[in-house]
Design an enzyme around this catalytic site. Structure first.
Site, short mmCIF file in Angstrom:
data_model
loop_
_atom_site.label_atom_id
_atom_site.label_comp_id
_atom_site.label_asym_id
_atom_site.label_seq_id
_atom_site.Cartn_x
_atom_site.Cartn_y
_atom_site.Cartn_z
N LYS A 185 6.63 -7.00 28.69
CA LYS A 185 5.16 -6.49 29.13
C LYS A 185 5.26 -4.97 29.57
O LYS A 185 6.09 -4.94 30.63
CB LYS A 185 4.32 -7.45 30.08
CG LYS A 185 3.10 -7.18 30.39
CD LYS A 185 2.43 -8.16 31.33
CE LYS A 185 1.11 -7.60 31.60
NZ LYS A 185 0.67 -8.33 32.92
N ASN A 210 -8.94 -4.32 14.71
CA ASN A 210 -10.38 -3.97 14.71
C ASN A 210 -11.26 -5.14 14.52
O ASN A 210 -10.94 -6.32 14.80
CB ASN A 210 -10.37 -2.77 13.42
CG ASN A 210 -9.92 -3.98 12.28
OD1 ASN A 210 -10.21 -4.91 11.94
ND2 ASN A 210 -8.62 -3.31 11.47
N LYS A 266 -11.49 8.09 -2.15
CA LYS A 266 -10.53 6.99 -2.00
C LYS A 266 -10.06 6.44 -3.55
O LYS A 266 -9.14 5.86 -3.62
CB LYS A 266 -11.00 5.85 -0.93
CG LYS A 266 -10.84 6.24 0.27
CD LYS A 266 -11.41 5.17 1.27
CE LYS A 266 -11.85 5.61 2.88
NZ LYS A 266 -12.51 4.81 3.56
N LYS A 308 -6.53 6.76 -4.35
CA LYS A 308 -5.37 5.31 -4.48
C LYS A 308 -5.52 4.59 -5.95
O LYS A 308 -4.93 3.76 -6.14
CB LYS A 308 -6.09 4.37 -3.65
CG LYS A 308 -6.03 4.81 -2.08
CD LYS A 308 -6.21 3.67 -0.92
CE LYS A 308 -6.73 4.46 0.36
NZ LYS A 308 -6.23 3.34 1.37
N PHE A 316 -11.70 -1.68 -0.83
CA PHE A 316 -12.97 -1.66 -0.01
C PHE A 316 -12.99 -0.49 0.66
O PHE A 316 -11.87 0.15 1.07
CB PHE A 316 -13.05 -2.77 0.91
CG PHE A 316 -14.07 -4.13 0.50
CD1 PHE A 316 -13.39 -4.68 -0.68
CD2 PHE A 316 -15.10 -4.30 0.68
CE1 PHE A 316 -14.16 -5.87 -1.26
CE2 PHE A 316 -15.93 -5.41 0.42
CZ PHE A 316 -15.52 -5.91 -0.44
N ASP A 370 -4.31 1.72 10.14
CA ASP A 370 -3.50 2.99 9.42
C ASP A 370 -2.46 3.38 10.40
O ASP A 370 -1.51 4.23 10.21
CB ASP A 370 -4.40 4.19 9.32
CG ASP A 370 -5.68 3.74 8.11
OD1 ASP A 370 -5.31 3.34 7.16
OD2 ASP A 370 -6.75 4.06 8.36
N1 CTP Z 1 -5.92 -0.12 3.10
C1 CTP Z 1 -4.55 -0.50 2.64
N2 CTP Z 1 -3.39 -0.11 3.43
C2 CTP Z 1 -3.75 0.55 4.79
C3 CTP Z 1 -5.04 0.92 4.70
C4 CTP Z 1 -6.08 0.57 4.09
O1 CTP Z 1 -4.39 -0.91 1.58
N3 CTP Z 1 -2.81 1.08 5.46
C5 CTP Z 1 -6.86 -0.40 1.98
C6 CTP Z 1 -7.77 -1.07 2.57
O2 CTP Z 1 -7.68 -2.67 2.48
C7 CTP Z 1 -9.13 -1.18 1.78
C8 CTP Z 1 -8.93 0.39 1.39
O3 CTP Z 1 -7.60 0.95 1.72
O4 CTP Z 1 -9.37 -1.78 0.65
C9 CTP Z 1 -9.61 1.65 2.18
O5 CTP Z 1 -9.55 1.40 3.54
P1 CTP Z 1 -10.27 2.08 4.61
O6 CTP Z 1 -9.86 1.68 5.91
O7 CTP Z 1 -11.70 2.28 4.20
O8 CTP Z 1 -9.77 3.71 4.15
P2 CTP Z 1 -8.22 4.31 4.37
O9 CTP Z 1 -7.69 4.44 3.15
O10 CTP Z 1 -7.74 3.67 5.54
O11 CTP Z 1 -8.73 5.74 4.89
P3 CTP Z 1 -9.48 6.18 6.24
O12 CTP Z 1 -9.17 5.17 7.29
O13 CTP Z 1 -9.14 7.57 6.48
O14 CTP Z 1 -11.00 5.98 5.99
#
Ligand code: CTP
Length: 431
Positions: free
Chosen positions: A321, A242, A370, A374, A356, A311
């Site tokens: 490759k 990303n 969240k 969490k 975050f 995710d």
């Molecule tokens: N995070 C994490 N582990 C993951 C994904 C995200 O610990 N596999 C943490 C990120 O570092 C951040 C928080 O979860 O502090 C929220 O991340 P975000 O990408 O905004 O949300 P997601 O939980 O991934 O949900 P979505 O993508 O559905 O918005």
């Protein structure tokens, strides 16, 4: 005020900063504590036992075969009498000895026999402090429960400018008193002590504290920060990632370091340099990041997850490759570990977790969800729809959300944003 008179064992090792230990001893005595000083042989080359004996009105321990102290087996008696052991200044040598289980003099035998909480305030040349051996020793000792007060930056005795100066005497004394209070609260009926007034800490005469060192409200705290993107391999040449630049997480690490914290920065692959004086753990994938966070979490007081963790990862990673073929291609994705979602189950009393949240729509509502899902103490809601906020910018515009409060910050630099987040965390922790 603290209840019974507490005994602090102050171990002074061989560092030019040893003269500052006299101010530490003096301040602690003035704050109503009893102080026993133990000087290593090299420490005694920088400052004499008489200085400490005059300040503390008690015998300064110097070597194992001195029989004139009031106890028979001095190192055991001194260790038993201590409510808190502070090693300040701590040289690379004494840190290495403690980490390796070496007990070959009065100081190290006493420290090893101490069952009370132990605080280490290192002081040494920057290159020595940054040496991976010293850093590994610090991490090892933190895992054993030792607390560290990070050194500050400034002009060192060797003429170098950098990190390695003993933390300000005031910050060390404040932390000692705070820790003694915490110990007393945890060991007694909280109701009887919860209105205790903070102790008076005397600012030492002649102690110079630069602007960036003034606010040392995270001295002795262990802060774990994650930053940057993760990369999820498809094959040896391709990956999914990303736009995260790591700037927000790096700013938090820098701000926490400035405020005296001992910082571990778990970072994905980024193009920026880590702030000096923080321990960098470089990772690639979400799985690597999860393992690094789980490894360091036990010794952490405050976890701030600013990383943009993937995710999903490709369910299969090709060894070679992948060659193109006619037509479309489908990559099956599997879920990665939700690090924050998992860590809630490992959280102990006193640990603080801030996440975050990056959203393109319904920022506050989704972020609040969240926070609850969490089981976080705080979440920084970050809209990438705002101009100047989010990925790659040097500025950000966030809303800090806790269970009971919401604070929207203006568009400010990421370093200022980091400090505002830390202000909010410090306020929550002190409550
Ligand atoms: N995070 C994490 N582990 C993951 C994904 C995200 O610990 N596999 C943490 C990120 O570092 C951040 C928080 O979860 O502090 C929220 O991340 P975000 O990408 O905004 O949300 P997601 O939980 O991934 O949900 P979505 O993508 O559905 O918005």
């Amino acid at each position: 005020m603290l209840g019974d008179k507490k005994n602090v064992l102050l171990v002074v090792s061989g560092s030019i900063a040893a003269y500052k230990a006299a101010d530490i001893a003096r301040n602690l005595i003035k704050a109503g504590l009893s102080v026993t000083v133990c000087l290593t042989a090299n420490g005694a080359k920088f400052i004499t036992p008489i200085t400490f004996e005059t300040l503390t009105a008690s015998k300064c321990l110097v070597d194992t075969f001195d029989r004139s102290f009031k106890f028979d087996v001095e190192h055991i008696s001194a260790a038993k009498a201590a409510d808190l052991c502070v090693i300040a200044p701590a040289s690379a040598n004494i840190i290495g000895k403690i980490a390796s289980g070496i007990a070959d003099d009065m100081a190290t035998t006493t420290i090893m026999a101490c069952t009370c909480p132990k605080i280490i305030a290192p002081a040494m040349n920057t290159a020595m402090y940054d040496n991976p051996i010293v850093q590994d020793n610090i991490i090892k000792l933190r895992k054993y429960g030792y607390r560290f007060i990070a050194p500050s930056e400034g002009l060192l005795a060797c003429g170098d400018v950098g990190r390695g100066k003993l933390a300000p005497v005031e910050a060390i004394c404040t932390y000692i008193l705070q820790m003694l209070r915490e110990e007393e609260h945890s060991g007694s009926d909280a109701a009887s002590t919860e209105n205790a007034a903070p102790e008076q800490v005397v600012t030492p005469v002649g102690e110079e504290v630069s602007a960036s060192q003034k606010k040392q409200d995270l001295a002795g705290r262990h802060v774990l920060v994650t930053a940057g993107p993760t990369q999820e391999a498809i094959d040896p040449v391709r990956y999914i990632t990303n736009h995260s630049s790591g700037k927000m997480g790096y700013a938090i690490a820098e701000a926490a370091r400035n405020r005296g914290a001992e910082v571990v920065l778990v970072s994905g692959q980024v193009a920026i340099s880590p702030p000096e004086g923080v321990k960098l753990v470089s990772v690639v994938s979400a799985q690597d990041m999860a393992e690094a966070v789980f490894e360091h979490f036990d010794a952490t007081d405050i976890l701030i997850m600013a990383a943009a963790v993937a995710d999903y990862r490709p369910a299969e990673v090709a060894d070679q490759k992948i060659k193109k073929k006619d037509g479309d291609m489908v990559i099956r994705l599997a879920r990665t570990t939700d690090i924050l979602g998992t860590i809630a189950g490992k959280k102990k009393d006193g640990q603080f977790i801030c996440g975050f949240s990056m959203e393109t729509e319904n920022l506050l509502e989704n972020s609040r969800k969240k926070l609850e899902k969490k089981k976080l103490d705080m979440i920084a809601a970050n809209s990438i729809a705002e101009p100047g906020a989010g990925f790659a910018h040097d500025t950000n515009k966030i809303t800090i959300i806790t269970k009971d409060a919401e604070l929207s910050l203006p568009l400010i630099s990421k370093l200022e944003t980091a400090d505002r987040i830390l202000d909010a965390i410090v306020a929550e922790i002190s409550e």
